[in-house]
Design an enzyme around this catalytic site. Structure first.
Site, mmCIF file in Angstrom:
data_model
loop_
_atom_site.group_PDB
_atom_site.id
_atom_site.type_symbol
_atom_site.label_atom_id
_atom_site.label_comp_id
_atom_site.label_asym_id
_atom_site.label_seq_id
_atom_site.Cartn_x
_atom_site.Cartn_y
_atom_site.Cartn_z
ATOM 1 N N GLY A 1 0.776 -1.228 0.000
ATOM 2 C CA GLY A 1 0.000 0.000 0.000
ATOM 3 C C GLY A 1 0.809 1.281 0.000
ATOM 4 C CG ASP B 1 3.660 -6.965 15.751
ATOM 5 O OD1 ASP B 1 3.148 -5.832 15.652
ATOM 6 O OD2 ASP B 1 3.010 -7.978 16.078
ATOM 7 C CB VAL B 2 4.262 -1.299 14.580
ATOM 8 C CG1 VAL B 2 5.012 -1.105 13.274
ATOM 9 C CG2 VAL B 2 2.799 -1.640 14.352
ATOM 10 C CG ASN C 1 2.256 3.831 6.151
ATOM 11 O OD1 ASN C 1 1.285 4.461 5.743
ATOM 12 N ND2 ASN C 1 2.536 2.597 5.757
ATOM 13 C CE1 TYR D 1 -7.896 3.716 9.666
ATOM 14 C CE2 TYR D 1 -9.261 5.613 9.107
ATOM 15 C CZ TYR D 1 -8.100 4.873 8.933
ATOM 16 O OH TYR D 1 -7.137 5.287 8.032
ATOM 17 C CB THR E 1 -3.732 1.068 -1.140
ATOM 18 O OG1 THR E 1 -4.725 1.304 -0.114
ATOM 19 C CG2 THR E 1 -2.847 2.302 -1.270
ATOM 20 C CG MET F 1 -7.481 -0.070 3.875
ATOM 21 S SD MET F 1 -6.535 0.755 5.190
ATOM 22 C CE MET F 1 -5.409 -0.561 5.646
#
Length: 244
Positions: free
Chosen positions: A12, A54-55, A81, A149, A184, A186
């Site tokens: 993306g 892994d963030v 991001n 979100y 993208t 998404m």
């Protein structure tokens, strides 16, 4: 040669941005959970540094940033991001585990990566750097059924404002890009029809993701005494202006 770490670099917006920075001659740290997509993004470019992490895992995040700092000697920028989303759903129908997963990626992940970048930027020589957070037009107004979100992206705005203030003594600039309908994986749903504020479903215009990448390249390339605090880049005819 300038350097940047990009989270969510395996697909993306992250992949498109990483490609743009590599093409512009930057050293780019590609951070993401799975190594194979990161290798695809790198495309064997010698300036790409693969950073599987892994963030949401503080140990992995800290290790990835330490690797980049050791390899390059200096971290000039972070594009914070990586993110997740959920289908449009009313709040009382949202599974709590889904909420916890989204908030762990979109809020905790952003926090951990900004924390690691800030630590290196204020202790390296020369001191300073730039953090660019990926917000969303949902950081301004919500879509229907988007409580998790939208909440997470408002939190990102709070992080951006705080880091912009706290970074001043250390020559650390922080800004945010708020994106609307970049095409993208998404955003494919936008081309098929998504819920609108008036209760209907409608197809929405989208834009080429490369315009996001070039916008971030512009933000990152400014001298540290200059900052794009907030930038909104959107498909011109999408139903954002007038929403809410």
């Amino acid at each position: 040669m300038q350097s940047i770490i990009i989270t969510g670099a395996g697909s993306g917006i992250g992949r498109a941005t990483a490609t743009a920075f590599l093409d512009a001659g930057w050293r780019v740290g590609l951070l993401g959970r799975r190594e194979a997509p990161l290798q695809e993004t790198a495309n064997a470019n010698p300036n790409a540094l693969i950073l599987p992490a892994d963030v949401t895992n503080p140990t992995q995040v800290d290790a990835a940033f330490a690797t980049a700092a050791t390899q390059w000697g200096h971290i000039d920028a972070l594009f914070n991001n990586a993110g997740a989303s959920l289908p449009s759903t009313l709040i009382d129908e949202i599974n709590v585990d889904d909420w916890l997963h989204l908030s762990n990626v979109n809020i905790t992940g952003m926090f951990l990566c900004a924390r690691a970048a800030f630590r290196h930027m204020r202790t390296q020589t020369p001191m300073g750097g730039r953090i660019i957070n990926n917000g969303s037009i949902s950081a301004h107004v919500p879509r229907p059924g988007s409580a998790p979100y939208t909440m997470s992206k408002h939190a990102v705005t709070g992080l951006t404002r705080t880091l912009s203030l706290d970074g001043r003594p250390f020559n650390i600039a922080c800004g945010q890009i708020d994106i609307g309908n970049a095409l993208t994986d998404m955003a494919v749903a936008m081309t098929k029809g998504v819920p609108q504020a008036n209760g209907t479903n409608a197809v929405e215009p989208v834009m080429d993701v490369k315009h996001i990448a070039t916008s971030i390249l512009h933000m990152a390339g400014l001298p540290l005494d200059t900052n794009v605090q907030f930038m909104t880049v959107m498909a011109s005819a999408m139903p954002f202006i007038g929403r809410g």
